[in-house]
Scaffold this active site. Structure first.
Site, PDB file in Angstrom:
ATOM      1  N   ASP A 138       9.061  -3.001 -15.895  1.00 31.12           N
ATOM      2  CA  ASP A 138       8.401  -2.275 -17.141  1.00 31.12           C
ATOM      3  C   ASP A 138       9.505  -1.696 -18.116  1.00 31.12           C
ATOM      4  O   ASP A 138      10.673  -1.694 -17.912  1.00 31.12           O
ATOM      5  CB  ASP A 138       7.541  -1.268 -16.582  1.00 31.12           C
ATOM      6  CG  ASP A 138       6.307  -1.006 -17.303  1.00 31.12           C
ATOM      7  OD1 ASP A 138       6.229  -1.621 -18.598  1.00 31.12           O
ATOM      8  OD2 ASP A 138       5.430   0.025 -17.132  1.00 31.12           O
ATOM      9  N   HIS A 139       9.014  -1.017 -19.218  1.00 30.42           N
ATOM     10  CA  HIS A 139       9.664  -0.208 -20.204  1.00 30.42           C
ATOM     11  C   HIS A 139      11.055  -0.136 -19.769  1.00 30.42           C
ATOM     12  O   HIS A 139      11.525   0.884 -19.034  1.00 30.42           O
ATOM     13  CB  HIS A 139       8.924   1.070 -20.599  1.00 30.42           C
ATOM     14  CG  HIS A 139       7.432   0.764 -21.044  1.00 30.42           C
ATOM     15  ND1 HIS A 139       7.408   0.698 -22.451  1.00 30.42           N
ATOM     16  CD2 HIS A 139       6.404   0.843 -20.360  1.00 30.42           C
ATOM     17  CE1 HIS A 139       6.187   0.543 -22.705  1.00 30.42           C
ATOM     18  NE2 HIS A 139       5.482   0.671 -21.587  1.00 30.42           N
TER      19      HIS A 139
ATOM     20  N   GLU B 100       5.489   8.862 -20.128  1.00 26.21           N
ATOM     21  CA  GLU B 100       5.359   7.862 -18.837  1.00 26.21           C
ATOM     22  C   GLU B 100       6.554   7.800 -18.374  1.00 26.21           C
ATOM     23  O   GLU B 100       7.573   7.394 -18.993  1.00 26.21           O
ATOM     24  CB  GLU B 100       4.427   6.712 -19.060  1.00 26.21           C
ATOM     25  CG  GLU B 100       4.430   5.864 -17.784  1.00 26.21           C
ATOM     26  CD  GLU B 100       3.726   4.582 -18.128  1.00 26.21           C
ATOM     27  OE1 GLU B 100       2.750   4.078 -17.374  1.00 26.21           O
ATOM     28  OE2 GLU B 100       4.326   3.721 -18.600  1.00 26.21           O
TER      29      GLU B 100
ATOM     30  N   HIS C  91       0.043   6.217 -23.534  1.00 30.21           N
ATOM     31  CA  HIS C  91       0.316   6.180 -22.136  1.00 30.21           C
ATOM     32  C   HIS C  91      -0.650   7.321 -21.519  1.00 30.21           C
ATOM     33  O   HIS C  91      -0.763   8.331 -22.088  1.00 30.21           O
ATOM     34  CB  HIS C  91       1.521   6.321 -21.685  1.00 30.21           C
ATOM     35  CG  HIS C  91       2.433   5.163 -21.595  1.00 30.21           C
ATOM     36  ND1 HIS C  91       3.597   5.199 -22.375  1.00 30.21           N
ATOM     37  CD2 HIS C  91       2.044   3.925 -21.504  1.00 30.21           C
ATOM     38  CE1 HIS C  91       4.171   3.842 -22.520  1.00 30.21           C
ATOM     39  NE2 HIS C  91       3.174   2.971 -21.800  1.00 30.21           N
TER      40      HIS C  91
ATOM     41  N   HIS D  34      -0.581  -1.966 -23.960  1.00 28.81           N
ATOM     42  CA  HIS D  34       0.086  -0.869 -23.039  1.00 28.81           C
ATOM     43  C   HIS D  34      -0.978   0.212 -23.512  1.00 28.81           C
ATOM     44  O   HIS D  34      -1.705   0.237 -24.311  1.00 28.81           O
ATOM     45  CB  HIS D  34       1.337  -0.550 -23.500  1.00 28.81           C
ATOM     46  CG  HIS D  34       2.398  -1.594 -23.154  1.00 28.81           C
ATOM     47  ND1 HIS D  34       3.465  -0.977 -22.415  1.00 28.81           N
ATOM     48  CD2 HIS D  34       2.585  -2.903 -23.282  1.00 28.81           C
ATOM     49  CE1 HIS D  34       4.148  -1.952 -22.121  1.00 28.81           C
ATOM     50  NE2 HIS D  34       3.718  -3.118 -22.420  1.00 28.81           N
TER      51      HIS D  34
ATOM     52  N   ASN E 219      -1.402  -3.257 -19.009  1.00 33.52           N
ATOM     53  CA  ASN E 219      -0.844  -2.590 -18.061  1.00 33.52           C
ATOM     54  C   ASN E 219      -1.810  -1.624 -17.399  1.00 33.52           C
ATOM     55  O   ASN E 219      -2.426  -0.893 -17.976  1.00 33.52           O
ATOM     56  CB  ASN E 219       0.122  -1.799 -18.473  1.00 33.52           C
ATOM     57  CG  ASN E 219       1.539  -2.640 -18.847  1.00 33.52           C
ATOM     58  OD1 ASN E 219       1.493  -3.627 -18.751  1.00 33.52           O
ATOM     59  ND2 ASN E 219       2.750  -1.612 -19.260  1.00 33.52           N
TER      60      ASN E 219
END
Length: 360
Positions: A110-111, A183, A227, A266, A288
């Site tokens: 992820d990110h 996040e 998020h 997202h 996600n």
């Protein structure tokens, strides 16, 4: 016909053309695959169990912080060491256990913001070593998130990583436009509202750059995403913008395919079924799931502890007698399993919401 009919590997971690074909199938049949953030073997098996029971493919991913936790909080993360080693450990574990569940799994990270690129570099070193030995990368795909940088730098650096990953046919996900909120140590709570909405011209620039390298890429376009969980009305999502991205790129490349882009959703926690459907109909193939699942995992353990409070306060002695042992109550296999059960239920809900259930 189901999704496994387009795959050469029917179960376990899939790579290369299988990932591309799975995402094509999802786009064509209008479903999105949940990407489940995991931090332990327990959360991994909960995700796998839910997907198996729902006859669904699944994406399992670690964030930089989640990967470090997989290594253990006692391991230093100087130079991204814990995140690299924890990510590698998680990848090997998921590769080893996922075939037992009989479903295809996309293994993803992820990110990865600019400051975290050493983490990605370390994982790609492991990918290339694994590729040399096995003919495929360790991970199915990685995400490069340079959305906080200028558009030009974002695209240029992402393209360089795509070029490195291309010999392995490894999927890359990139983000353009910022997902708000906070996040895993990435805090975008103060960004300008306009940055939360990507323009079609920007998406096309990404498409031009990455399609010149290979077809194995997806784009996380911002359409107001945030998020975390938020009160209804506090976030203005506009998933209808995604259809405009598809239409603009289709026009620019003179394509007969009305949805040439693979798009990603997202910040889905708290979104409505209608918002998900609008996004999926516009070519979103991945959504996600993290915050909701963290809470779901907690709920099972919390409720167990509250229900059995008098049995977990000591090793011996409970309402049934001062000499009665409590081992069957405090055994981690008992109470951790309760968290897995409630996480499984929430993942199954996502699989239904994203139209992914029974697609194998």
């Amino acid at each position: 016909m189901g999704a496994t009919d387009v795959l050469s590997r029917k179960k376990g971690v899939i790579v290369g053309d299988d990932v591309l074909n799975l995402f094509k199938y999802a786009r064509e049949h209008k479903f999105a695959i949940p990407a489940i953030n995991v931090t332990s073997s327990s959360t991994v098996v909960a995700a796998l169990e839910a997907a198996r029971d729902s006859k669904s493919p699944i994406i399992i991913q670690t964030s930089q912080g989640g990967a470090a936790y997989f290594a253990g909080k006692g391991v230093s993360n100087e130079g991204q060491f814990a995140s690299i080693q924890g990510g590698i450990a998680a990848a090997h574990y998921i590769r080893a256990i996922s075939p037992a569940y009989g479903i295809p799994v996309v293994l993803h990270t992820d990110h990865c913001a600019k400051k975290l690129l050493p983490w990605l570099d370390g994982m790609l070193d492991a990918d290339e070593a694994y590729f040399k030995e096995h003919g495929e990368p360790l991970w199915s795909s990685h995400m490069v998130d340079l959305s906080e940088e200028s558009k030009e730098e974002n695209i240029a650096i992402t393209k360089k990583y795509a070029q490195r990953m291309a010999p392995m046919k490894q999927w890359i996900e990139m983000e353009i436009g910022i997902t708000g909120g906070e996040e895993d140590g990435v805090d975008n709570t103060g960004v300008d509202n306009s940055a939360l909405y990507t323009q079609p011209e920007d998406i096309y620039e990404v498409y031009q750059a990455l399609s010149s390298v290979y077809p194995y890429f997806s784009i996380a376009a911002a359409f107001g995403n945030v998020h975390g969980v938020y009160k209804p009305g506090n976030v203005k999502l506009h998933p209808e913008l995604l259809a405009k991205h598809q239409a603009y790129t289709t026009q620019q490349i003179n394509s007969k395919d009305g949805k040439p882009l693979f798009l990603v959703f997202h910040g889905g926690s708290g979104s409505s079924k209608e918002e998900f459907n609008t996004a999926i109909n516009s070519g979103v193939i991945k959504v996600n799931l993290d915050t909701d699942l963290q809470y779901a995992y907690l709920c099972g353990i919390r409720d167990y502890m509250l229900k059995n409070k008098d049995y977990v306060m000591s090793q011996v002695g409970n309402p049934e007698g001062e000499d009665k042992p409590n081992k069957k109550y405090f055994d981690p296999r008992v109470w951790v399993r309760e968290g897995e059960k409630t996480m499984v239920a929430r993942v199954k809900e996502g699989l239904r919401d994203f139209n992914t259930a029974n697609k194998l």
